[in-house]
Design an enzyme around this catalytic site. Structure first.
Site, short mmCIF file in Angstrom:
data_model
loop_
_atom_site.label_atom_id
_atom_site.label_comp_id
_atom_site.label_asym_id
_atom_site.label_seq_id
_atom_site.Cartn_x
_atom_site.Cartn_y
_atom_site.Cartn_z
N GLU A 36 68.92 -25.48 -23.00
CA GLU A 36 69.28 -26.89 -22.76
C GLU A 36 70.68 -27.17 -23.28
O GLU A 36 71.49 -27.82 -22.61
CB GLU A 36 68.29 -27.83 -23.46
CG GLU A 36 66.85 -27.74 -23.00
CD GLU A 36 66.04 -26.69 -23.76
OE1 GLU A 36 66.64 -25.69 -24.22
OE2 GLU A 36 64.81 -26.86 -23.90
N ALA A 83 49.62 6.21 -14.11
CA ALA A 83 50.01 6.77 -12.81
C ALA A 83 48.91 7.74 -12.40
O ALA A 83 48.49 8.57 -13.22
CB ALA A 83 51.33 7.50 -12.94
N SER A 100 50.71 17.42 -15.71
CA SER A 100 50.73 16.01 -15.28
C SER A 100 52.10 15.57 -14.79
O SER A 100 52.32 14.39 -14.55
CB SER A 100 50.29 15.13 -16.45
OG SER A 100 51.24 15.22 -17.49
N ARG A 139 58.90 -0.98 -19.41
CA ARG A 139 59.05 -0.77 -20.86
C ARG A 139 60.04 -1.77 -21.46
O ARG A 139 59.86 -2.23 -22.59
CB ARG A 139 59.54 0.66 -21.12
CG ARG A 139 58.49 1.71 -20.87
CD ARG A 139 59.00 3.08 -21.20
NE ARG A 139 57.98 4.09 -20.94
CZ ARG A 139 58.16 5.40 -21.12
NH1 ARG A 139 59.32 5.85 -21.56
NH2 ARG A 139 57.18 6.24 -20.87
N THR A 191 47.57 12.41 -25.26
CA THR A 191 48.78 12.33 -24.44
C THR A 191 49.98 12.89 -25.20
O THR A 191 50.80 13.61 -24.64
CB THR A 191 49.03 10.86 -24.03
OG1 THR A 191 47.91 10.44 -23.27
CG2 THR A 191 50.30 10.70 -23.25
N ASP A 244 51.71 16.01 -23.39
CA ASP A 244 52.97 15.77 -22.67
C ASP A 244 54.23 15.77 -23.54
O ASP A 244 55.33 15.76 -23.02
CB ASP A 244 52.91 14.40 -21.96
CG ASP A 244 51.77 14.32 -20.96
OD1 ASP A 244 51.22 15.40 -20.63
OD2 ASP A 244 51.43 13.21 -20.52
N ARG A 268 64.43 3.58 -21.17
CA ARG A 268 65.66 4.13 -20.60
C ARG A 268 66.05 3.35 -19.34
O ARG A 268 66.57 3.91 -18.37
CB ARG A 268 65.48 5.63 -20.32
CG ARG A 268 65.17 6.40 -21.61
CD ARG A 268 65.28 7.90 -21.47
NE ARG A 268 64.22 8.54 -20.73
CZ ARG A 268 62.97 8.76 -21.19
NH1 ARG A 268 62.62 8.34 -22.40
NH2 ARG A 268 62.08 9.37 -20.44
N GLU A 290 50.23 3.22 -22.32
CA GLU A 290 50.51 4.21 -21.27
C GLU A 290 49.53 5.38 -21.30
O GLU A 290 49.85 6.48 -20.87
CB GLU A 290 51.96 4.70 -21.38
CG GLU A 290 52.98 3.66 -20.95
CD GLU A 290 54.30 4.25 -20.46
OE1 GLU A 290 54.40 5.47 -20.30
OE2 GLU A 290 55.24 3.47 -20.26
N GLY A 316 40.28 3.85 -21.53
CA GLY A 316 38.86 3.50 -21.50
C GLY A 316 38.46 2.66 -22.71
O GLY A 316 37.70 1.69 -22.58
N1 LIG Z 1 49.40 9.80 -15.40
C1 LIG Z 1 49.40 9.01 -16.43
O1 LIG Z 1 49.67 7.81 -16.32
C2 LIG Z 1 49.07 9.57 -17.76
C3 LIG Z 1 49.35 8.80 -18.88
C4 LIG Z 1 48.99 9.30 -20.11
C5 LIG Z 1 48.35 10.52 -20.17
N2 LIG Z 1 48.12 11.24 -19.09
C6 LIG Z 1 47.39 12.52 -19.18
O2 LIG Z 1 46.15 12.26 -19.81
C7 LIG Z 1 45.80 13.35 -20.65
C8 LIG Z 1 45.50 12.85 -22.07
O3 LIG Z 1 44.45 11.96 -22.03
P1 LIG Z 1 43.30 12.02 -23.14
O4 LIG Z 1 42.26 11.07 -22.70
O5 LIG Z 1 42.95 13.42 -23.39
O6 LIG Z 1 44.03 11.53 -24.44
P2 LIG Z 1 44.51 10.10 -24.99
O7 LIG Z 1 43.70 9.01 -24.41
O8 LIG Z 1 45.97 10.02 -24.90
O9 LIG Z 1 44.18 10.27 -26.50
C9 LIG Z 1 42.87 10.33 -26.90
C10 LIG Z 1 42.86 10.69 -28.35
O10 LIG Z 1 43.42 9.63 -29.11
C11 LIG Z 1 42.79 9.53 -30.36
N3 LIG Z 1 42.36 8.15 -30.60
C12 LIG Z 1 42.77 7.39 -31.63
N4 LIG Z 1 42.26 6.18 -31.56
C13 LIG Z 1 41.49 6.14 -30.45
C14 LIG Z 1 40.68 5.14 -29.87
N5 LIG Z 1 40.59 3.90 -30.36
N6 LIG Z 1 39.99 5.46 -28.75
C15 LIG Z 1 40.09 6.68 -28.21
N7 LIG Z 1 40.85 7.66 -28.73
C16 LIG Z 1 41.53 7.41 -29.85
C17 LIG Z 1 41.66 10.54 -30.30
O11 LIG Z 1 42.19 11.68 -30.95
P3 LIG Z 1 41.68 12.08 -32.37
O12 LIG Z 1 40.21 12.28 -32.17
O13 LIG Z 1 42.39 13.31 -32.73
O14 LIG Z 1 42.03 10.92 -33.18
C18 LIG Z 1 41.48 10.88 -28.87
O15 LIG Z 1 41.07 12.20 -28.69
C19 LIG Z 1 46.95 14.31 -20.62
O16 LIG Z 1 46.65 15.34 -19.72
C20 LIG Z 1 48.08 13.47 -20.08
O17 LIG Z 1 49.00 14.26 -19.37
C21 LIG Z 1 48.46 10.79 -17.87
#
Ligand SMILES: NC(=O)c1ccc[n+]([C@@H]2O[C@H](COP(=O)([O-])OP(=O)(O)OC[C@H]3O[C@@H](n4cnc5c(N)ncnc54)[C@H](OP(=O)(O)O)[C@@H]3O)[C@@H](O)[C@H]2O)c1
Length: 362
Positions: A48, A150, A164, A180, A192, A196, A203, A289, A296
């Site tokens: 303003e 994605a 991925s 971002r 993740t 990754d 950026r 992300e 979930g």
């Molecule tokens: N395309 C896309 O957009 C995208 C984005 C991200 C990832 N990705 C892919 O997704 C895969 C990873 O997914 P992911 O499901 O295995 O791993 P994530 O969701 O990134 O991480 C899960 C881990 O986070 C920890 N954690 C801490 N607090 C949590 C909570 N409140 N709820 C759940 N987990 C919690 C746990 O590890 P601890 O038990 O050790 O604490 C759990 O094993 C990779 O292959 C990646 O390349 C793809």
């Protein structure tokens, strides 16, 4: 004129948090635009004030279009309502009330008491959208959570071997940096970070006032000091939520690399507590992300405010390929999380689908 005020306000994206985006257009008595302004936190002057300065004498008997209720309190700047009254503005058209309890309704009351004509609610939906993060933070005291993933057409985010990169093309990935840029924080899970080794920086090339705070949920502190996240912690803030039982040596070495480690019994499992901790740091918004478990977990707890999926026209297939979202999920299709106010855009061959979760009470 209000559309223009909203357009101006948006120019402050990335440069106002924890304040709101505000734009203002002053129209003189003959109906011509006499002044325009938008707010930038560092600039100190409010939209303003800037618009009134530009309009100078032409503001007398004119109309001010503002995207948000002008404030009537002495904060970092003197009250905008005083400035409008002193400039001789006759009529104020505002899109929405400011949800900040220090301001809410008081700005309007001050203007009415001074005899100015007041109209509110013009382009209310657009103006609320523009400040959705600020509004949510003011009302709920928690950051606005935007889940972004994605996936392939068959809903996979990685192959059965964990590969991925890249599912979406360059144009969609550039768009992610724009997203971002809008956020105060970005969050991923340990899975993740390990799969990754992402950098998770903004950026976009656009100016931002505060650095994007990177947040990692890593209960067992599996992140490596050699990871990109840890190695860049001095330059780009990194907060890791871990359990109290995490390895002490690892905590020390990460802390000495500049990583902030928050340890409690639940180690990031309690997402409400994670969001509260971010809110305490004045982080009003967070872009989640992934990965699938984190997505979930946020969805199961009803903590997601906005969802964007980038969908690439490809099929990954494979029973063991990573799905986009795990957690408990819906039992019946009727219980599935549906989105409303859905918008789609395309980026080369990829689609961006954005919407807002429909809550049961709606
Ligand atoms: N395309 C896309 O957009 C995208 C984005 C991200 C990832 N990705 C892919 O997704 C895969 C990873 O997914 P992911 O499901 O295995 O791993 P994530 O969701 O990134 O991480 C899960 C881990 O986070 C920890 N954690 C801490 N607090 C949590 C909570 N409140 N709820 C759940 N987990 C919690 C746990 O590890 P601890 O038990 O050790 O604490 C759990 O094993 C990779 O292959 C990646 O390349 C793809």
């Amino acid at each position: 004129m209000m559309r223009r005020a909203i357009e101006l306000a948006a120019r402050g994206t990335g440069q106002v948090s924890p304040s709101p985006l505000v734009g203002c257009v002053i129209v003189d008595a003959s109906g011509e635009i006499a002044g325009e302004g938008f707010y930038l936190y560092e600039g100190l002057k409010h939209a303003e004030t800037l618009a009134l300065e530009e309009a100078a004498g032409r503001a007398r008997s004119g109309t001010a279009y503002v995207s948000l209720e002008p404030h009537a309190h002495h904060g970092r700047t003197p009250p905008c309502t005083d400035a409008l009254i002193e400039a001789g503005i006759k009529r104020v058209v505002a899109a929405i009330e400011d949800p900040n309890p220090k301001v809410s309704g008081r700005g309007f009351a001050h203007l009415s008491r001074a005899g100015l004509e007041l109209q509110t609610g013009l382009l209310e939906k657009e103006a609320s959208r523009l400040n959705e993060k600020y509004i949510h933070f003011m009302r709920e005291g928690l950051p606005f959570v935007h889940l972004k993933l994605a996936a392939s057409l068959d809903g996979r985010t990685a192959t059965r071997t964990g590969d991925s990169r890249w599912i979406t093309g360059e144009a969609a990935r550039r768009r992610v940096h724009e997203l971002r840029h809008e956020y105060d924080a970005i969050l991923v899970g340990a899975g993740t970070a390990l799969a990754d080794d992402p950098l998770l920086t903004d950026r976009s090339g656009l100016k931002r006032r505060r650095p994007l705070v990177r947040v990692l949920l890593d209960e067992a502190l599996r992140v490596l000091p050699a990871s990109q996240l840890a190695r860049t912690a001095r330059e780009f803030p990194l907060i890791v939520f871990a359990s109290k039982r995490a390895d002490k040596e690892k905590v020390k070495s990460l802390e000495s690399a500049g990583v902030e480690i928050v340890q409690d019994e639940e180690g990031g499992r309690n997402l409400q507590a994670v969001l509260e901790a971010l809110a305490k740091r004045s982080l009003q918004s967070v872009l989640v992300e992934g990965g699938a478990n984190i997505a979930g977990a946020f969805i199961d707890r009803g903590l997601v405010n906005k969802i964007t999926f980038f969908i690439a026209p490809m099929i990954i297939g494979g029973r063991d390929a990573t799905p986009a979202v795990t957690g408990t999920g819906a039992e019946k299709i009727a219980d599935a999380l549906r989105l409303k106010d859905v918008e789609t855009r395309s980026h080369s061959l990829d689609f961006e689908i954005t919407g807002y979760p429909e809550r049961a009470e709606e």
